[in-house]
Design an enzyme around this catalytic site. Structure first.
Site: not given
Length: 259
Positions: A36, A58, A84, A152, A165, A169, A198, A200
């Site tokens: 992370d 990443v 993730c 997602s 996005y 995904k 979710f 988050t």
């Protein structure tokens, strides 16, 4: 796959779905490395679960290579990878400004950034982890490793403003089966989870009435998904040897409206 004693890498493991998965893996006896950019949070979770924190971007080959090198030196070759790490935004393909009526389009460099983090970053970690898994002997089960990706429901139900996005995904879903086939002869499995709405950190920072309305939109149960529920499915995908090449929605039966 028996998780106990194995090394796991969780990208985006400092918060949200990744943190819940890191905790769940550690609770089953795994040695966990957290990748992370959130140093304080990542180090705190690593200390909590007896793992290792690696500061990893990443989007960078060098950063990912350094992260795997540090994790493997400290904990051994990973047999488990859970991706993730990811981000999102909300920008229309093209739109007219309310202020002056001027027309603008989606900034291509912003679109590319989302793709680089969510899709290319995921594949970068998959490819480098798979290469490491190939170098070790298979377990008694014949498996060398197992991977779980995070897509997602937006990959299938993309809303207004989610073009980058959703595309990123959908790409994660698209690579799942080919990667499973690529690695099948060497005993490495891969699956993908498509989370719905979710709890988050990003979402829970919204006003309470917004959070409540989102929860009420889920058919059943009428609430947001909990990170530990994502972790439970990730664990099942890792432990169940016949779970391979699948993309599974985890969403309370929601289908997202256009906006």
């Amino acid at each position: 796959m028996d998780i106990k004693g194995l090394t796991a890498v969780v990208t985006g493991g400092a918060s949200g779905l990744g943190a819940a998965t890191a905790r769940a893996l550690a609770a089953r006896g795994a040695k966990v490395a957290i990748f992370d950019l959130q140093k304080d949070k990542g180090e705190a979770i690593a200390a909590e679960i007896g793992g290792v924190f690696c500061a990893v971007d990443v989007t960078s080959d060098e950063s990912v290579d350094a992260g795997f090198a540090r994790a493997r030196e400290a904990l051994g070759q990973e047999r488990i990878l859970v991706n993730c790490a990811g981000t999102g935004n909300a920008i229309k393909t093209a739109s007219r400004a309310r202020e002056d009526g001027s027309i603008r389009h989606y900034p291509i460099e912003v679109f590319d950034r989302i793709i680089q983090i969510n899709l290319v970053g995921t594949f970068r970690c998959i490819a480098k982890s798979a290469a490491g898994m190939l170098a070790v002997e298979p377990l008694e089960s014949g498996e060398r490793g197992a991977m779980v990706n995070t897509a997602s429901v937006a990959a299938e139900d993309g809303q207004i403003g989610q073009v980058a996005y959703s595309a990123s995904k959908a790409g994660v879903i698209g690579l799942t089966l080919p990667v499973a086939r690529d690695l099948s002869n060497d005993g490495i499995r891969i699956n993908t989870i498509l989370p719905g709405i979710f709890e988050t950190p990003l979402l829970m920072g919204q006003p309470q009435h917004v959070v409540d309305a989102l929860g009420a939109s889920v058919p059943f149960p009428k609430r947001l998904g909990r990170p530990d529920e994502y972790a439970r499915l990730a664990i099942e995908m890792i432990e169940n040897p016949y779970f391979n090449g699948e993309d599974v929605r985890l969403d309370g039966a929601i289908r997202m409206a256009p906006r």
